[in-house]
Design a protein around this motif. Sequence first.
Motif, PDB file in Angstrom:
ATOM      1  N   TYR A 284       0.608  -1.223  -0.545  1.00 23.83           N
ATOM      2  CA  TYR A 284      -0.297  -0.405  -0.313  1.00 23.83           C
ATOM      3  C   TYR A 284       1.199   1.301   0.217  1.00 23.83           C
ATOM      4  N   LYS A 290      -7.109   3.374   0.534  1.00 28.49           N
ATOM      5  CA  LYS A 290      -7.873   3.191  -0.178  1.00 28.49           C
ATOM      6  C   LYS A 290      -8.805   2.656   0.171  1.00 28.49           C
ATOM      7  N   ALA A 291      -7.789   1.473   0.230  1.00 26.02           N
ATOM      8  CA  ALA A 291      -8.267  -0.167   0.244  1.00 26.02           C
ATOM      9  C   ALA A 291      -9.720  -0.603   1.568  1.00 26.02           C
ATOM     10  N   HIS A 293     -11.479   2.500   1.404  1.00 21.23           N
ATOM     11  CA  HIS A 293     -12.867   3.429   1.010  1.00 21.23           C
ATOM     12  C   HIS A 293     -13.756   2.470   0.119  1.00 21.23           C
ATOM     13  N   THR A 294     -13.047   1.077  -0.545  1.00 26.55           N
ATOM     14  CA  THR A 294     -13.595   0.719  -1.559  1.00 26.55           C
ATOM     15  C   THR A 294     -14.242  -0.915  -0.836  1.00 26.55           C
ATOM     16  N   ARG A 295     -13.862  -1.543   0.816  1.00 25.10           N
ATOM     17  CA  ARG A 295     -14.043  -2.299   1.318  1.00 25.10           C
ATOM     18  C   ARG A 295     -15.530  -1.573   1.773  1.00 25.10           C
ATOM     19  N   ASP A 296     -15.534  -0.597   2.207  1.00 26.66           N
ATOM     20  CA  ASP A 296     -16.251  -0.258   3.513  1.00 26.66           C
ATOM     21  C   ASP A 296     -17.934  -0.012   1.884  1.00 26.66           C
ATOM     22  N   ASP A 297     -17.383   0.704   1.014  1.00 28.76           N
ATOM     23  CA  ASP A 297     -17.682   1.090  -0.300  1.00 28.76           C
ATOM     24  C   ASP A 297     -18.897  -0.714  -0.603  1.00 28.76           C
ATOM     25  N   HIS A 298     -18.004  -1.466  -0.970  1.00 30.35           N
ATOM     26  CA  HIS A 298     -18.634  -2.652  -1.375  1.00 30.35           C
ATOM     27  C   HIS A 298     -19.265  -2.980   0.353  1.00 30.35           C
TER      28      HIS A 298
END
Length: 309
Positions: A284, A290-291, A293-298
């Motif tokens: 990272y 970013k990871a 953010h992407t995880r929580d978005d999914h």
Amino acid sequence: MKNITVLGAGVMGHGAAQLFAQAGKNVRMRARRESSLEKARELMTNSLKIMVEKEILTEEDMKQALSRITYTTDLHEAIQDADFVFESIPEDLDKKLETYEIIESNVSDKTVISSNTSTFPLNELTQQAKHPERFIITHFFNPPQLVPIVEIVKVGGTNENVVNTTYDLMKEIGKSPVVLKKEITGFIVNRVQVAMLREAFHLMEEGVATAEDIDIAMKGSLGFKWGFCGPMESQDLAGLQTTKAMVGNIMQELSNTREVPSFLKEMVENDQHGIRTNKGFYEYDDNGEKAIHTRDDHFLDLLKLLQQK
Ligand SMILES: NC(=O)c1ccc[n+]([C@@H]2O[C@H](COP(=O)([O-])OP(=O)(O)OC[C@H]3O[C@@H](n4cnc5c(N)ncnc54)[C@H](O)[C@@H]3O)[C@@H](O)[C@H]2O)c1
């Protein structure tokens, strides 16, 4: 259960406080430092904003939730009039015992005291308690505001009313609670997770698959299914004769090591801690921002789907 006190404003504390507030509870959050409370308020605001963007909450829900949370660094003030205390301070037994002693001397006999501990048995947490029967474990998963499970752990001496009230409260805040029939180290989910990780680590050590291959394989199979169809339901759908054959043929080949793999020990010794040091199984450059953010978005998309079912 109207007044909820959340002790600890870290990774778990802020997420749990947000959930209680979303469900209409009066939340008092306590941390030792103003800066921790500030950070928690910022994280909760950001999390609620994303929920509004995803149309899980309205702008008004968000405002109301935030207005129900008050913040203090004073433990006595935090626990005043509490119906339910959710302790989520670090996993340090002495710190937890010290905190419980103060709580018990300052709350009514009806107050339920819960801990988010991942590892301490309830009997150890209540070793100095005046009223051990009103203590209970409510074990959330990270991020607690999104992951549905709460494992509720009681012991023989726990008051059944405390168990029922805690169960109802977890349902009220939108969780999927499970009450363990008896206490066991690691509870349900982490035991199953560690059993699976032992095998995944074994496959890596044997050169069968890389960490990335394992993630692809699991996300595309059990990960895909388990949100809606658990491991036991899946076996019924597959047919138990097949399950019997699969378990019989593979079980004896599985790793049964009791040791933490040496590669994992080396990674930790070499400061490869994952996002905290920008290097773990992956690399990272932003401490995992970013990871996450992407995880929580999914996760939010999945949560929305689960709520619609
Ligand atoms: N992080 C996880 O994934 C996870 C999952 C489930 C359960 N838990 C459990 O939840 C609890 C909290 O974990 P976390 O990850 O949120 O920790 P954390 O370190 O992120 O937060 C702990 C908070 O407690 C505060 N604190 C430190 N010492 C304190 C004291 N003596 N009195 C009061 N507050 C104090 C810290 O300032 C911080 O705000 C632990 O018992 C942990 O085992 C953690």
